[in-house]
Design a protein around this motif. Structure first.
Motif, mmCIF file in Angstrom:
data_model
loop_
_atom_site.group_PDB
_atom_site.id
_atom_site.type_symbol
_atom_site.label_atom_id
_atom_site.label_comp_id
_atom_site.label_asym_id
_atom_site.label_seq_id
_atom_site.Cartn_x
_atom_site.Cartn_y
_atom_site.Cartn_z
ATOM 1 N N UNK A 137 0.829 -1.211 0.000
ATOM 2 C CA UNK A 137 0.000 0.000 0.000
ATOM 3 C C UNK A 137 0.864 1.262 0.000
ATOM 4 N N UNK A 138 1.999 1.208 0.710
ATOM 5 C CA UNK A 138 2.860 2.379 0.806
ATOM 6 C C UNK A 138 3.691 2.569 -0.465
ATOM 7 N N UNK A 139 4.203 1.453 -1.002
ATOM 8 C CA UNK A 139 5.139 1.557 -2.128
ATOM 9 C C UNK A 139 4.472 1.545 -3.500
ATOM 10 N N UNK A 140 3.406 0.745 -3.634
ATOM 11 C CA UNK A 140 2.726 0.713 -4.937
ATOM 12 C C UNK A 140 1.210 0.658 -4.744
ATOM 13 N N UNK A 141 0.655 1.808 -4.319
ATOM 14 C CA UNK A 141 -0.774 1.855 -4.003
ATOM 15 C C UNK A 141 -1.675 1.436 -5.171
ATOM 16 N N UNK A 142 -1.166 1.541 -6.400
ATOM 17 C CA UNK A 142 -1.995 1.150 -7.551
ATOM 18 C C UNK A 142 -2.243 -0.363 -7.568
ATOM 19 N N UNK A 143 -1.466 -1.104 -6.768
ATOM 20 C CA UNK A 143 -1.645 -2.565 -6.741
ATOM 21 C C UNK A 143 -2.666 -3.007 -5.689
ATOM 22 N N UNK A 144 -3.277 -2.043 -5.024
ATOM 23 C CA UNK A 144 -4.317 -2.366 -4.039
ATOM 24 C C UNK A 144 -5.674 -2.173 -4.721
ATOM 25 N N UNK A 145 -6.427 -3.250 -4.761
ATOM 26 C CA UNK A 145 -7.735 -3.210 -5.427
ATOM 27 C C UNK A 145 -8.830 -3.179 -4.366
ATOM 28 N N UNK A 146 -9.751 -2.227 -4.513
ATOM 29 C CA UNK A 146 -10.830 -2.133 -3.529
ATOM 30 C C UNK A 146 -12.178 -2.333 -4.208
ATOM 31 N N UNK A 147 -12.989 -3.192 -3.629
ATOM 32 C CA UNK A 147 -14.347 -3.400 -4.149
ATOM 33 C C UNK A 147 -15.298 -3.250 -2.974
ATOM 34 N N UNK A 148 -16.123 -2.212 -2.992
ATOM 35 C CA UNK A 148 -17.000 -2.047 -1.832
ATOM 36 C C UNK A 148 -18.340 -2.741 -2.043
ATOM 37 N N UNK A 149 -18.895 -3.166 -0.907
ATOM 38 C CA UNK A 149 -20.151 -3.918 -0.916
ATOM 39 C C UNK A 149 -21.160 -3.154 -0.066
ATOM 40 N N UNK A 150 -22.214 -2.735 -0.683
ATOM 41 C CA UNK A 150 -23.267 -2.017 0.023
ATOM 42 C C UNK A 150 -23.951 -2.962 1.018
ATOM 43 N N UNK A 151 -24.032 -2.576 2.298
ATOM 44 C CA UNK A 151 -24.672 -3.470 3.276
ATOM 45 C C UNK A 151 -26.143 -3.771 2.938
ATOM 46 N N UNK A 152 -26.784 -2.900 2.149
ATOM 47 C CA UNK A 152 -28.181 -3.156 1.797
ATOM 48 C C UNK A 152 -28.324 -4.324 0.823
ATOM 49 N N UNK A 153 -27.343 -4.511 -0.041
ATOM 50 C CA UNK A 153 -27.427 -5.626 -1.000
ATOM 51 C C UNK A 153 -26.662 -6.840 -0.491
ATOM 52 N N UNK A 154 -25.610 -6.599 0.282
ATOM 53 C CA UNK A 154 -24.741 -7.691 0.689
ATOM 54 C C UNK A 154 -23.895 -8.140 -0.483
ATOM 55 N N UNK A 155 -23.183 -9.262 -0.303
ATOM 56 C CA UNK A 155 -22.330 -9.749 -1.381
ATOM 57 C C UNK A 155 -23.175 -10.234 -2.549
ATOM 58 N N UNK A 156 -22.748 -9.842 -3.757
ATOM 59 C CA UNK A 156 -23.397 -10.302 -4.996
ATOM 60 C C UNK A 156 -22.312 -10.806 -5.933
ATOM 61 N N UNK A 157 -22.639 -11.772 -6.812
ATOM 62 C CA UNK A 157 -21.609 -12.323 -7.698
ATOM 63 C C UNK A 157 -20.843 -11.266 -8.504
ATOM 64 N N UNK A 158 -21.469 -10.116 -8.780
ATOM 65 C CA UNK A 158 -20.723 -9.119 -9.560
ATOM 66 C C UNK A 158 -19.564 -8.512 -8.781
ATOM 67 N N UNK A 159 -19.631 -8.553 -7.453
ATOM 68 C CA UNK A 159 -18.476 -8.100 -6.662
ATOM 69 C C UNK A 159 -17.284 -9.020 -6.928
ATOM 70 N N UNK A 160 -17.582 -10.316 -6.925
ATOM 71 C CA UNK A 160 -16.532 -11.310 -7.188
ATOM 72 C C UNK A 160 -15.993 -11.172 -8.598
ATOM 73 N N UNK A 161 -16.910 -10.936 -9.544
ATOM 74 C CA UNK A 161 -16.496 -10.817 -10.948
ATOM 75 C C UNK A 161 -15.562 -9.616 -11.132
ATOM 76 N N UNK A 162 -15.886 -8.517 -10.436
ATOM 77 C CA UNK A 162 -15.032 -7.333 -10.572
ATOM 78 C C UNK A 162 -13.640 -7.582 -9.978
ATOM 79 N N UNK A 163 -13.622 -8.200 -8.795
ATOM 80 C CA UNK A 163 -12.326 -8.492 -8.164
ATOM 81 C C UNK A 163 -11.513 -9.437 -9.054
ATOM 82 N N UNK A 164 -12.171 -10.457 -9.616
ATOM 83 C CA UNK A 164 -11.481 -11.427 -10.476
ATOM 84 C C UNK A 164 -10.875 -10.718 -11.684
#
Ligand code: GDP
Ligand code: MN
Length: 386
Positions: A137-164
């Motif tokens: 995170x300190x040396x190459x922040x571009x290599x940190x991938x963030x995918x947020x999940x809205x608590x109202x929907x919870x986890x959905x397969x598209x979250x996984x697809x985006x991370x993949x």
């Protein structure tokens, strides 16, 4: 509350996440008996302490055969592991995890936590797995991938697809990643976790995603709802004074300074530590006795502070509201009598029953220095402990 890697893996497994399995042992004899349960050789012998960075510290060993598995078990059990997270004193290894050695093709980082500013869950992933994520995170922040999940929907397969997609995983591996993330999410929500981290999540030569290291933290305030999680606590891994404090419902955190602080209320405790620092001192602990402590509780709190050999003086800072100053004073006197205090004590009592409190201290015959204000109290204790 923290748990061990082997416990975290068991929980992840019940949520459908594939791990490298294995068993926990507390002696080499147990390893001898149970090694047959693990697919190998080679085997991996892993120190179970509440700390990361075990690999670098020598707590993780690859055993090429049965005999090495036994001798490494003997070596790791009982060793003192010093990592970046344990402090210089290190931690004694009392448990080990014995697993099959995964054939690692690629290591990923994957975690789930709460993003408070966005009021949502957040998956954090990186292709730079296995190493300390703080460094990435300190040396190459571009290599940190963030995918947020809205608590109202919870986890959905598209979250996984985006991370993949962003990790570069396709086909069946992307599908496996979805299973891992769904499992992490289920564990997090159902058990009131505050962190679920897999580092590394590995892609094996057989194209399987496996959690080969896992860390789960729980929200202490949720433990009452999950006795099976509370039962996983290993108090041997915690600071003994912090364990004692938790039995009395005191919020105590050991710090590395010399001025013990006894305060009511978390905000006042923070302010007290700030002002001690401001006047050149350094707090030995954070201690909030709570808003409605009994004499017993205050006595115990005082004993805990006094049992820390680093404490050169004590600052008592009480603002009486629901908490009564006379109750605090009685606790201080009771503890000082039983323990025979040799370090200076400065007390600032204000608010409900402060006059009674001051009188109790003055009439106790103990050398307790009264202070009229917080800044006077802080300056005095810093001077007394110089
Ligand atoms: P940590 O050092 O406390 O984070 O412990 P880990 O369980 O993450 O192990 C540290 C490193 O050891 C991993 O990043 C891997 O590179 C390596 N390691 C652990 N288990 C295995 C295994 O089964 N196979 C292989 N090839 N490497 C492993
Ligand atoms: Mn790790």
């Amino acid at each position: 509350m923290n748990i061990h890697e082997y416990q975290a893996k068991e929980l992840l497994k019940t949520c459908g996440v594939a791990t490298d399995g294995g068993f926990m042992a507390q002696s080499a004899g147990e390893v001898e008996q149970r090694l047959g349960e693990v697919h190998g050789p080679p085997y991996v012998i892993k120190a179970q302490v509440h700390s990361g960075g075990r690999g670098k510290a020598g707590g993780i060993k690859l055993a090429r055969d049965h005999d090495e598995a036994i001798s490494f078990s003997n070596q790791v059990l009982g060793m003192t592991l010093v990592t970046a997270q344990t402090g210089p004193a290190g931690k004694v290894v009392r448990r080990i995890l014995v697993t099959e050695a995964a054939k690692v093709e690629q290591e990923y980082y994957l975690s789930l936590l709460i993003d408070r500013s966005a009021a949502s869950y957040m998956f954090v992933g990186s292709t730079e797995g296995g190493v300390e994520i703080e460094k990435v995170a300190a040396q190459s922040p571009e290599k940190i991938i963030k995918v947020s999940v809205d608590p109202m929907t919870g986890y959905r397969p598209y979250h996984g697809a985006e991370m993949a997609r962003r990790l570069g995983l396709t086909g069946d591996l992307a599908k496996q990643l979805g299973t891992v993330m769904a499992g992490m999410f289920k564990l997090f929500v159902e058990k009131d976790a505050s962190l679920v981290e897999i580092n590394p999540l590995v892609q094996t030569k057989e194209a399987k995603l496996l959690a080969i290291d896992a860390k789960v933290n729980f929200d202490d305030n949720g433990l009452a709802r999950h006795p099976e999680i509370a039962a996983l606590r290993d108090t041997g891994e915690e600071d003994p004074n912090e364990v004692r404090a938790s039995q009395y419902d005191l919020n105590y955190i050991k710090l590395d300074g010399t001025i013990g602080c006894l305060v009511n209320g978390a905000g006042l405790a923070m302010a007290t530590m700030d002002i001690v620092k401001h006047y050149g001192g350094s707090p030995a602990n954070f201690l909030d006795v709570g808003g409605s402590a009994s004499t017993d509780k205050v006595t115990e709190a005082f004993k805990i502070i006094l049992s820390d050999p680093a404490v050169k003086g004590i600052l008592v800072n009480i603002f009486g509201g629901i908490m009564k100053c006379d109750v605090i004073a009685e606790g201080i006197v009771a503890a000082s009598r039983t323990l025979g205090v040799t370090v200076p004590i400065v007390a600032r009592l204000d608010g409900t029953n402060d006059e009674d409190g001051k009188r109790i201290l003055a009439e106790s015959g103990l050398k307790i220095i009264p202070a009229a204000s917080l800044s006077e109290a802080a300056q005095r204790i810093v001077k007394e402990t110089r």
